[in-house]
Design a protein around this motif. Structure first.
Motif, PDB file in Angstrom:
ATOM      1  N   ILE A  12       0.846  -1.192   0.000  1.00 46.21           N
ATOM      2  CA  ILE A  12       0.000   0.000   0.000  1.00 46.21           C
ATOM      3  C   ILE A  12       0.880   1.240   0.000  1.00 46.21           C
ATOM      4  O   ILE A  12       1.733   1.418   0.869  1.00 46.21           O
ATOM      5  N   GLN A  13       0.632   2.124  -0.983  1.00 43.37           N
ATOM      6  CA  GLN A  13       1.512   3.281  -1.170  1.00 43.37           C
ATOM      7  C   GLN A  13       0.883   4.606  -0.748  1.00 43.37           C
ATOM      8  O   GLN A  13       1.573   5.617  -0.658  1.00 43.37           O
ATOM      9  N   GLY A  14      -0.410   4.634  -0.536  1.00 43.69           N
ATOM     10  CA  GLY A  14      -1.080   5.886  -0.167  1.00 43.69           C
ATOM     11  C   GLY A  14      -2.460   5.595   0.374  1.00 43.69           C
ATOM     12  O   GLY A  14      -2.732   4.499   0.879  1.00 43.69           O
ATOM     13  N   ASP A  15      -3.337   6.579   0.289  1.00 44.38           N
ATOM     14  CA  ASP A  15      -4.716   6.360   0.730  1.00 44.38           C
ATOM     15  C   ASP A  15      -5.332   5.208  -0.063  1.00 44.38           C
ATOM     16  O   ASP A  15      -5.081   5.063  -1.260  1.00 44.38           O
ATOM     17  N   PHE A  16      -6.166   4.402   0.612  1.00 39.45           N
ATOM     18  CA  PHE A  16      -6.738   3.239  -0.060  1.00 39.45           C
ATOM     19  C   PHE A  16      -8.194   3.035   0.366  1.00 39.45           C
ATOM     20  O   PHE A  16      -8.646   3.559   1.386  1.00 39.45           O
ATOM     21  N   VAL A  17      -8.901   2.270  -0.459  1.00 35.67           N
ATOM     22  CA  VAL A  17     -10.291   1.914  -0.182  1.00 35.67           C
ATOM     23  C   VAL A  17     -10.287   0.548   0.498  1.00 35.67           C
ATOM     24  O   VAL A  17      -9.640  -0.385   0.021  1.00 35.67           O
ATOM     25  N   LEU A  18     -11.012   0.438   1.606  1.00 40.76           N
ATOM     26  CA  LEU A  18     -11.106  -0.831   2.332  1.00 40.76           C
ATOM     27  C   LEU A  18     -12.541  -1.335   2.247  1.00 40.76           C
ATOM     28  O   LEU A  18     -13.472  -0.664   2.701  1.00 40.76           O
ATOM     29  N   VAL A  19     -12.720  -2.511   1.638  1.00 36.93           N
ATOM     30  CA  VAL A  19     -14.058  -3.098   1.507  1.00 36.93           C
ATOM     31  C   VAL A  19     -13.974  -4.598   1.731  1.00 36.93           C
ATOM     32  O   VAL A  19     -12.894  -5.188   1.731  1.00 36.93           O
ATOM     33  N   THR A  20     -15.144  -5.209   1.884  1.00 36.86           N
ATOM     34  CA  THR A  20     -15.232  -6.660   1.930  1.00 36.86           C
ATOM     35  C   THR A  20     -15.773  -7.155   0.590  1.00 36.86           C
ATOM     36  O   THR A  20     -16.423  -6.407  -0.145  1.00 36.86           O
ATOM     37  N   GLY A  21     -15.529  -8.422   0.289  1.00 38.96           N
ATOM     38  CA  GLY A  21     -15.906  -8.970  -1.008  1.00 38.96           C
ATOM     39  C   GLY A  21     -17.366  -9.318  -1.134  1.00 38.96           C
ATOM     40  O   GLY A  21     -17.760 -10.004  -2.088  1.00 38.96           O
ATOM     41  N   ASP A  22     -18.188  -8.858  -0.197  1.00 36.75           N
ATOM     42  CA  ASP A  22     -19.639  -9.062  -0.266  1.00 36.75           C
ATOM     43  C   ASP A  22     -20.359  -7.720  -0.391  1.00 36.75           C
ATOM     44  O   ASP A  22     -21.526  -7.592  -0.033  1.00 36.75           O
ATOM     45  N   THR A  23     -19.647  -6.710  -0.907  1.00 38.93           N
ATOM     46  CA  THR A  23     -20.184  -5.357  -1.036  1.00 38.93           C
ATOM     47  C   THR A  23     -20.787  -5.156  -2.424  1.00 38.93           C
ATOM     48  O   THR A  23     -20.171  -5.484  -3.434  1.00 38.93           O
ATOM     49  N   VAL A  24     -21.985  -4.592  -2.450  1.00 43.13           N
ATOM     50  CA  VAL A  24     -22.638  -4.219  -3.711  1.00 43.13           C
ATOM     51  C   VAL A  24     -22.849  -2.710  -3.672  1.00 43.13           C
ATOM     52  O   VAL A  24     -23.488  -2.191  -2.762  1.00 43.13           O
ATOM     53  N   SER A  25     -22.303  -2.009  -4.654  1.00 42.44           N
ATOM     54  CA  SER A  25     -22.403  -0.549  -4.649  1.00 42.44           C
ATOM     55  C   SER A  25     -22.341  -0.002  -6.061  1.00 42.44           C
ATOM     56  O   SER A  25     -21.805  -0.643  -6.971  1.00 42.44           O
ATOM     57  N   SER A  26     -22.906   1.178  -6.222  1.00 46.66           N
ATOM     58  CA  SER A  26     -22.786   1.905  -7.486  1.00 46.66           C
ATOM     59  C   SER A  26     -22.315   3.335  -7.232  1.00 46.66           C
ATOM     60  O   SER A  26     -22.362   4.165  -8.132  1.00 46.66           O
ATOM     61  N   MET A  27     -21.871   3.637  -6.012  1.00 48.88           N
ATOM     62  CA  MET A  27     -21.500   4.998  -5.662  1.00 48.88           C
ATOM     63  C   MET A  27     -20.198   5.419  -6.338  1.00 48.88           C
ATOM     64  O   MET A  27     -19.337   4.606  -6.645  1.00 48.88           O
ATOM     65  N   SER A  28     -20.087   6.719  -6.550  1.00 51.36           N
ATOM     66  CA  SER A  28     -18.838   7.294  -7.037  1.00 51.36           C
ATOM     67  C   SER A  28     -17.922   7.552  -5.846  1.00 51.36           C
ATOM     68  O   SER A  28     -18.383   7.933  -4.768  1.00 51.36           O
ATOM     69  N   LEU A  29     -16.636   7.345  -6.049  1.00 51.68           N
ATOM     70  CA  LEU A  29     -15.673   7.579  -4.969  1.00 51.68           C
ATOM     71  C   LEU A  29     -15.044   8.970  -5.057  1.00 51.68           C
ATOM     72  O   LEU A  29     -14.293   9.358  -4.164  1.00 51.68           O
ATOM     73  N   THR A  30     -15.359   9.721  -6.095  1.00 48.67           N
ATOM     74  CA  THR A  30     -14.688  11.006  -6.332  1.00 48.67           C
ATOM     75  C   THR A  30     -14.830  11.961  -5.158  1.00 48.67           C
ATOM     76  O   THR A  30     -13.842  12.493  -4.634  1.00 48.67           O
ATOM     77  N   GLN A  31     -16.068  12.183  -4.705  1.00 45.60           N
ATOM     78  CA  GLN A  31     -16.300  13.174  -3.659  1.00 45.60           C
ATOM     79  C   GLN A  31     -15.725  12.745  -2.321  1.00 45.60           C
ATOM     80  O   GLN A  31     -15.071  13.527  -1.627  1.00 45.60           O
ATOM     81  N   VAL A  32     -15.934  11.481  -1.947  1.00 46.04           N
ATOM     82  CA  VAL A  32     -15.445  11.036  -0.646  1.00 46.04           C
ATOM     83  C   VAL A  32     -13.915  11.030  -0.614  1.00 46.04           C
ATOM     84  O   VAL A  32     -13.301  11.368   0.413  1.00 46.04           O
ATOM     85  N   LEU A  33     -13.282  10.684  -1.723  1.00 42.85           N
ATOM     86  CA  LEU A  33     -11.817  10.738  -1.775  1.00 42.85           C
ATOM     87  C   LEU A  33     -11.315  12.172  -1.664  1.00 42.85           C
ATOM     88  O   LEU A  33     -10.333  12.447  -0.959  1.00 42.85           O
ATOM     89  N   GLN A  34     -12.000  13.091  -2.345  1.00 43.82           N
ATOM     90  CA  GLN A  34     -11.599  14.494  -2.285  1.00 43.82           C
ATOM     91  C   GLN A  34     -11.739  15.040  -0.867  1.00 43.82           C
ATOM     92  O   GLN A  34     -10.845  15.722  -0.360  1.00 43.82           O
ATOM     93  N   GLU A  35     -12.876  14.721  -0.214  1.00 39.29           N
ATOM     94  CA  GLU A  35     -13.082  15.174   1.170  1.00 39.29           C
ATOM     95  C   GLU A  35     -11.996  14.616   2.083  1.00 39.29           C
ATOM     96  O   GLU A  35     -11.457  15.334   2.943  1.00 39.29           O
ATOM     97  N   HIS A  36     -11.683  13.331   1.897  1.00 39.15           N
ATOM     98  CA  HIS A  36     -10.668  12.689   2.740  1.00 39.15           C
ATOM     99  C   HIS A  36      -9.300  13.350   2.558  1.00 39.15           C
ATOM    100  O   HIS A  36      -8.610  13.655   3.546  1.00 39.15           O
ATOM    101  N   LYS A  37      -8.921  13.615   1.315  1.00 33.51           N
ATOM    102  CA  LYS A  37      -7.611  14.211   1.048  1.00 33.51           C
ATOM    103  C   LYS A  37      -7.532  15.647   1.579  1.00 33.51           C
ATOM    104  O   LYS A  37      -6.494  16.063   2.113  1.00 33.51           O
ATOM    105  N   GLU A  38      -8.629  16.400   1.441  1.00 34.33           N
ATOM    106  CA  GLU A  38      -8.631  17.775   1.951  1.00 34.33           C
ATOM    107  C   GLU A  38      -8.487  17.796   3.463  1.00 34.33           C
ATOM    108  O   GLU A  38      -7.783  18.644   4.028  1.00 34.33           O
TER     109      GLU A  38
END
Length: 729
Positions: free
Chosen positions: A125-151
């Motif tokens: 792992i080299q930087g910020d990462f997404v942590l999920v389990t392999g039973d996750t179903v989603s259609s959300m965009s990660l753009t906004q949450v990643l931007q908020e996290h980095k800010e």
């Protein structure tokens, strides 16, 4: 070229540095649930490879991560790791140009904490990462949450994690969300969205939560929620991995890590939340969520991850009317009836006079004649002989259900089980070729099959009952003879026993609806508790902001938000009743539980149900205003008794008229020119009494001219009512 601090260009220089040091967006996917909620199935196959609407769960997670811009995924495998690795190697996930999938295998990890500690040691792992389990179903965009996290990270290096949450009001009766998870209490800073408190089971589920006094002292205001669902999608900084390495007590992601950070006031690490509304995100946590998420996929809430879209290795099915998905090679006899909301997999054959609704049928299944299947999940290569009845059950690969057998609600048949002729499998039974382990593992232990268990292997080549019986006589040892007798004559399988006091957990986490008698008991109990709370004067808004002078000012907003959410949930409940043929009495129980949950009235129920019915009529295909009016008459006629249950007085009837006005002006303007035609229908169907309509008209007479649009439109009908009333007098 190296860009130094102070280089001309200011902010542009910082952007250049960031671009030069850019690392690919990475994700850690935990392919082990470290739980036993899917036993006995997961003793033989890992949970992430279980089919969810005919595609392995892990395919939904990987397809979403790829669509969301993740470039590298590290799949951590432990229990049944060879199966997971073999599946991925033979799939199309390996070798993609802009989406790298790699596996990390362990045979010793017994928790998510162990998994993350091992990944930390690999230095991948080299930087910020997404942590999920392999039973996750989603259609959300990660753009906004990643931007908020980095800010946040730029301003505060202690902001190590952002959790994704969504609106999900739990039932006041069961204290569960619709996906079967327990009531969750969150305390959040309303300004910064920092998570201050996390509690997934509180005070034996009595609706109370204890907050540390320090939270009230250190924070000027706190939003306390019990109407959120944890999506188990986290944006993490690399420090999260090192924190697990430094603290071997951290095993469970939520119970240990999240709560540990919230209680640690020395290091000062912070967790924040990101709430989604329009997009889908949920985790298959238990059998109930398995059923709920399957329905959501069929009803297209998870688009583009649906059966008629190629998103992985799935066999694309054709979408037909009433939400039926049918693969290209399906053998369907003329008198078979499919739908609504059913999925039929490739190579499956279905006999005459068989009815299948609200169910998923896998590939290469053989279903006989006069079979009834409702609310079931049938996996691949299953044989169901003539005259069987299955309701709200899960049937795994290779199962054979002999003639006339019955699966009662909540049954789970694990791989290659055989149910004997005319045998009735009791409700909530779990049947497996593996004997039930003597020692029950904790929910953090590996789902390895007990080596002492007896596994009865039945060849799939034996197709006739006579061949199967002969094979059984040859293969069954003395201990296994008992297994054959547990599920009827010619059957093979062990019925697992339920521990004392475990029946409640079975029906709470089952794919079957909660039994009506239990719902009645629970609603009575919840009503009694609510009355006691009201007498004590201890009731606060169910979810809202706490702080100096905040309760009064925010209460109206909370009520408005609750009313909107209540209306949406009632509409969803009504539509499920329509599509799944739910009895009216059961709908009333569900709506009543929602009413208790939101602390609302019969008037609110009447308005919300009427809205759902009118929305159904408008969504039903029509090519003219006349056809739309016929749709309304049809819906109102069919569900007349349900709506009238919530119309005990004129006040509720007037609310129906006001709701209709609101729809005509705002949400469903198509009804606006039809008001005068539909109002008499509501009168003829005994939804509205003459007195209610005339009272509404009298009130409108005093209104502004702009508010009399529909009064003028219905002028002739109201005049007729007045004249009829005068004649009676």
């Amino acid at each position: 070229m190296v860009v130094k601090k102070g280089t001309k260009g200011g902010a542009g220089g910082e952007d250049a540095v960031e671009e030069l040091t850019r690392v690919p967006l990475q994700a850690i996917l935990l392919a082990d649930s470290f739980a036993t909620l899917f036993r006995p199935i997961t003793l033989e196959r890992p949970k992430v490879l279980l089919p969810l609407v005919n595609s392995p769960m892990i395919d939904y997670t990987l397809a979403w991560l790829e669509s969301a811009g993740v470039e590298e995924v590290f799949v951590f495998c432990c229990a049944h790791s060879k199966q997971v690795i073999e599946y991925l190697e033979n799939s199309n996930w390996f070798g993609k140009p802009n989406f790298s999938v790699a596996t990390i295998e362990s045979h010793n990890a017994i928790s998510a904490g162990d998994a993350l500690r091992l990944i930390y040691e690999r230095h991948v792992i080299q930087g910020d990462f997404v942590l999920v389990t392999g039973d996750t179903v989603s259609s959300m965009s990660l753009t906004q949450v990643l931007q908020e996290h980095k800010e946040r990270r730029r301003k505060d290096s202690n902001a190590v994690m952002t959790m994704v949450i969504k609106q999900s009001k739990p039932s006041a009766v069961t204290c569960q969300s619709r996906v079967g998870t327990e009531e969750l209490f969150l305390a959040i800073d309303p300004d910064t969205k920092q998570l201050l408190h996390y509690e997934d089971k509180s005070d034996n589920m009595k609706g109370t939560v204890n907050l540390d006094k320090g939270l009230m002292i250190d924070n000027s205001s706190i939003s306390l929620h019990n109407d959120k669902q944890d999506c188990y999608i986290d944006i993490c900084s690399p420090e999260v991995l090192s924190l697990f390495t430094d603290n071997f007590d951290y095993q469970h992601l939520r119970r240990h890590f999240v709560k540990g950070l919230l209680l640690d006031d020395i290091m000062g690490y912070k967790i924040f939340t990101h709430e989604i509304s329009a997009r889908y995100a949920a985790r298959v946590d238990n059998y109930r969520s398995y059923g709920t998420i399957s329905k959501d996929i069929i009803q297209r809430w998870t688009y583009p991850f649906v059966p008629d879209v190629q998103f992985s290795n799935n066999c694309v099915a054709r979408l037909e009317r009433q939400g039926v998905y049918r693969a290209s090679d399906v053998g369907l006899l003329h008198y078979a009836h499919i739908g609504p909301f059913a999925v039929i997999g490739n190579g499956t054959t279905i006999g005459n006079y068989t009815h299948i609704s609200n169910s998923v049928i896998g590939e290469n299944c053989v279903i006989g004649s006069n079979v009834s299947i409702d609310g079931c999940y049938i996996w691949d290569k299953v044989t169901i002989e003539d005259g069987c009845k299955l309701k709200h059950a899960i049937v795994c690969d290779g199962v054979i259900v002999r003639c006339g057998a019955v699966l009662e609600p909540g049954v789970v048949l694990s791989f290659k089980v055989i149910v004997g002729e005319q045998f009735i499998v009791p409700a909530y039974s779990k049947v497996s070729l593996l004997q039930q382990p003597v020692k029950q593992d904790s929910d953090e232990e590996l789902e390895y099959a007990d080596n002492s268990s007896v596994n009865i292997e039945i060849s799939s080549k034996s197709s006739t009952p006579e061949q199967l019986d002969e094979e059984l006589r040859e293969k069954l040892s003395d201990p296994q003879t008992k297994a054959a007798s547990e599920v009827g004559n010619g059957g093979v399988g062990f019925i697992w026993s339920v521990s004392e006091g475990g029946y409640e957990e079975e029906w709470r986490h089952s794919v079957a609806p909660i039994p009506a008698d239990r719902l009645v008991e629970m609603i009575k109990s919840a009503t009694d508790e609510l009355e006691v709370s009201n007498k004590d004067g201890d009731v606060l808004p169910p979810s809202g902001e706490l702080g100096p002078d905040s309760i009064d000012s925010d209460f109206d907003g909370d009520v408005r938000d609750d009313s909107a959410h209540f209306e949406k949930e009632v509409e969803a409940t009504f539509l499920r009743a329509v599509h799944e043929n739910v009895k009216e009495d059961h709908v009333i129980l569900e709506v009543n539980s929602l009413r208790l949950s939101y602390n609302l009235t019969s008037t609110d129920c009447a308005g919300a149900l009427f809205y759902g019915m009118m929305k159904l009529a408008s969504d039903t295909p029509h090519s003219s205003h006349g056809e739309l009016v016929k749709n309304v008459a049809s819906v109102i006629t069919k569900w007349n008794r349900l709506l009238k249950y919530y119309l005990p007085s004129l006040d509720e009837e007037i609310e129906v008229i006001l709701k209709f006005e609101e729809m005509c002006l705002e949400s469903t303007k198509e009804y606006a020119p039809l008001f005068e035609q539909i109002l008499p229908i509501l009168y003829d169907k005994d939804i509205l009494q003459e007195e209610a309509i005339l009272s509404w008209a009298a009130e409108k007479e005093e209104a502004d001219e702009s508010d009399k649009v529909f009064l003028k439109q219905a002028e002739k009908f109201i005049q007729w009512l007045n004249e009829a009333s005068e004649e009676e007098e």
